[in-house]
Design a protein around this motif. Structure first.
Motif, PDB file in Angstrom:
ATOM      1  N   GLY A  21       4.053  -9.841  31.434  1.00 23.41           N
ATOM      2  CA  GLY A  21       2.623  -9.717  31.153  1.00 23.41           C
ATOM      3  C   GLY A  21       2.315  -8.500  30.309  1.00 23.41           C
ATOM      4  O   GLY A  21       1.440  -8.534  29.434  1.00 23.41           O
ATOM      5  N   LEU A  24       3.046  -9.287  26.745  1.00 24.55           N
ATOM      6  CA  LEU A  24       2.043 -10.140  26.113  1.00 24.55           C
ATOM      7  C   LEU A  24       0.979  -9.319  25.382  1.00 24.55           C
ATOM      8  O   LEU A  24       0.309  -9.833  24.485  1.00 24.55           O
ATOM      9  N   GLY A  25       0.816  -8.065  25.801  1.00 22.22           N
ATOM     10  CA  GLY A  25      -0.195  -7.215  25.164  1.00 22.22           C
ATOM     11  C   GLY A  25       0.384  -6.240  24.157  1.00 22.22           C
ATOM     12  O   GLY A  25      -0.330  -5.370  23.666  1.00 22.22           O
ATOM     13  N   THR A  83       1.673  -1.059  33.367  1.00 21.70           N
ATOM     14  CA  THR A  83       0.382  -1.680  33.047  1.00 21.70           C
ATOM     15  C   THR A  83      -0.785  -1.013  33.753  1.00 21.70           C
ATOM     16  O   THR A  83      -1.903  -1.027  33.247  1.00 21.70           O
ATOM     17  N   GLY A 153       7.805 -11.363  26.267  1.00 23.34           N
ATOM     18  CA  GLY A 153       6.348 -11.367  26.172  1.00 23.34           C
ATOM     19  C   GLY A 153       5.868 -11.053  24.770  1.00 23.34           C
ATOM     20  O   GLY A 153       4.905 -11.656  24.267  1.00 23.34           O
ATOM     21  N   ASN A 157       3.643 -13.313  22.275  1.00 24.82           N
ATOM     22  CA  ASN A 157       2.449 -12.750  21.652  1.00 24.82           C
ATOM     23  C   ASN A 157       2.487 -12.926  20.131  1.00 24.82           C
ATOM     24  O   ASN A 157       1.455 -13.162  19.492  1.00 24.82           O
ATOM     25  N   SER A 164      -1.122 -15.924  24.508  1.00 28.78           N
ATOM     26  CA  SER A 164      -0.951 -14.560  25.000  1.00 28.78           C
ATOM     27  C   SER A 164      -2.289 -13.946  25.398  1.00 28.78           C
ATOM     28  O   SER A 164      -2.416 -13.321  26.455  1.00 28.78           O
ATOM     29  N   ARG A 165      -3.295 -14.125  24.546  1.00 24.08           N
ATOM     30  CA  ARG A 165      -4.615 -13.530  24.797  1.00 24.08           C
ATOM     31  C   ARG A 165      -5.242 -14.071  26.076  1.00 24.08           C
ATOM     32  O   ARG A 165      -5.886 -13.348  26.826  1.00 24.08           O
ATOM     33  N   SER A 167      -3.499 -15.435  28.642  1.00 22.43           N
ATOM     34  CA  SER A 167      -2.629 -15.265  29.807  1.00 22.43           C
ATOM     35  C   SER A 167      -2.557 -13.828  30.308  1.00 22.43           C
ATOM     36  O   SER A 167      -2.383 -13.598  31.502  1.00 22.43           O
ATOM     37  N   GLU A 168      -2.702 -12.852  29.401  1.00 18.24           N
ATOM     38  CA  GLU A 168      -2.483 -11.458  29.793  1.00 18.24           C
ATOM     39  C   GLU A 168      -3.377 -11.005  30.942  1.00 18.24           C
ATOM     40  O   GLU A 168      -2.898 -10.339  31.867  1.00 18.24           O
ATOM     41  N   ARG A 172      -2.223  -9.231  34.564  1.00 17.70           N
ATOM     42  CA  ARG A 172      -2.724  -7.931  35.020  1.00 17.70           C
ATOM     43  C   ARG A 172      -3.267  -8.024  36.441  1.00 17.70           C
ATOM     44  O   ARG A 172      -3.021  -7.145  37.279  1.00 17.70           O
ATOM     45  N   SER A 302      -5.375  -3.712  23.071  1.00 16.72           N
ATOM     46  CA  SER A 302      -5.216  -4.189  24.438  1.00 16.72           C
ATOM     47  C   SER A 302      -4.800  -5.649  24.474  1.00 16.72           C
ATOM     48  O   SER A 302      -4.395  -6.136  25.498  1.00 16.72           O
TER      49      SER A 302
END
Length: 302
Positions: A21, A24-25, A83, A153, A157, A164-165, A167-168, A172, A302
């Motif tokens: 995760g 992903l960011g 994170t 990840g 992304n 990705s946007r 799921s992130e 978190r 982010s």
């Protein structure tokens, strides 16, 4: 917590999901930003990798912690914020892009520094009673549950940004929920030991949290960073990855009692987070204009 399916299966898998995760960011730009804030990044990494362990070691000696409590605190000091520090940076309106950059580099560096610090502190405090483990195995294990999921990840992304946007945020929330459950489980499992040493352990974790926050703020002040960047350093130096520390203690070292420090810290770190939030919002009449990222840039980072 000592059952093998939990420590050898569930816990590593959950950490890997959290790191996925985190990936992903992330983008490659998050690593290249070191060229944009070289001084801030150097100060942040120095605070995390050098000053924080030194502070933890000093507290172990000053408070005369038991050997197991001391090693647990040292393990905690070797685990960067992950994170959680990024989430707190966002809530505190700190420099989120700088926070992500520091998290990225500290996660990579800890693959080397964390096993070395664990080995040294175990020998120093436990002597002949130190748990037997291989530095190579710990390093490879950390790579498997941190570096590889983060890289995966980042690939998702890069090739599927929309996925990705969306799921992130779910990852978190999972991270926060899982950390809470792990803290409860560790404290309950080791409640007898905790009952005997809670006062010292709570004080040590609280002082580590507040002291590391103060270190971050002091570094920013001494080296004349903007107030926003100074708050970011306080968050990155002051917030540790308690879940990763639990994993190391219970899975790699097979010593659940060493995870007590991480469990107690999971409760005290919110005190430091509150101090940071108050400091960030405290009015300053002599404040100079901040060299902050725009909300658009931070949102993109982010």
């Amino acid at each position: 917590m000592t059952a093998s399916w939990i420590t050898q299966g569930l816990l590593p898998a959950a950490i890997a999901m959290i790191m996925f995760g985190m990936g992903l960011g992330l983008t490659l730009a998050d690593f290249s930003r070191v060229l944009r804030w070289p001084k801030a990044v150097a100060l942040g990494l120095s605070g995390q990798m050098l000053l924080l362990p030194a502070l933890a070691f000093s507290l172990c000696l000053l408070l005369e912690l038991s050997a197991e409590m001391a090693v647990g605190l040292m393990i905690l000091s070797a685990c960067p914020g992950g994170t959680m520090s990024n989430v707190i940076s966002q809530l505190a309106r700190a420099n989120l892009a700088l926070s992500i950059t520091l998290t990225s580099f500290s996660t990579l560096i800890c693959l080397i520094t964390t096993p070395l610090l664990i080995s040294w502190s175990s020998k120093y405090f436990l002597g002949q009673a130190q748990p037997q483990f291989s530095l190579v195995d710990v390093t490879l294990g950390l790579c498997a549950i941190t570096l590889l999921p983060i890289a995966l990840g980042m690939l998702v992304n890069h090739y599927f940004p929309n996925v990705s946007r969306k799921s992130e945020p779910l990852f978190r929330r999972f991270s926060a929920l899982f950390m809470g459950l792990m803290i409860i489980a560790v404290l309950w499992q080791e409640r007898q030991i905790l009952a005997q040493s809670f006062k010292d352990m709570f004080l040590a974790c609280l002082l580590l949290n507040l002291g590391s926050v103060a270190l971050g703020l002091l570094l920013g002040r001494i080296f004349k960073l903007s107030r926003t960047d100074g708050v970011t350093l306080a968050i990155e130096v002051g917030i540790q990855n308690a879940t990763l520390a639990m994993l190391i203690a219970m899975t790699f070292l097979n010593q659940p009692q060493l995870a007590i420090a991480a469990g107690v810290y999971g409760l005290t770190m919110y005190v430091g987070a509150m101090v940071i939030a108050l400091w960030a919002k405290w009015p300053r009449g002599d404040s100079k204009p901040e060299n902050q990222q725009t909300s658009t840039t931070q949102s993109k980072a982010s």
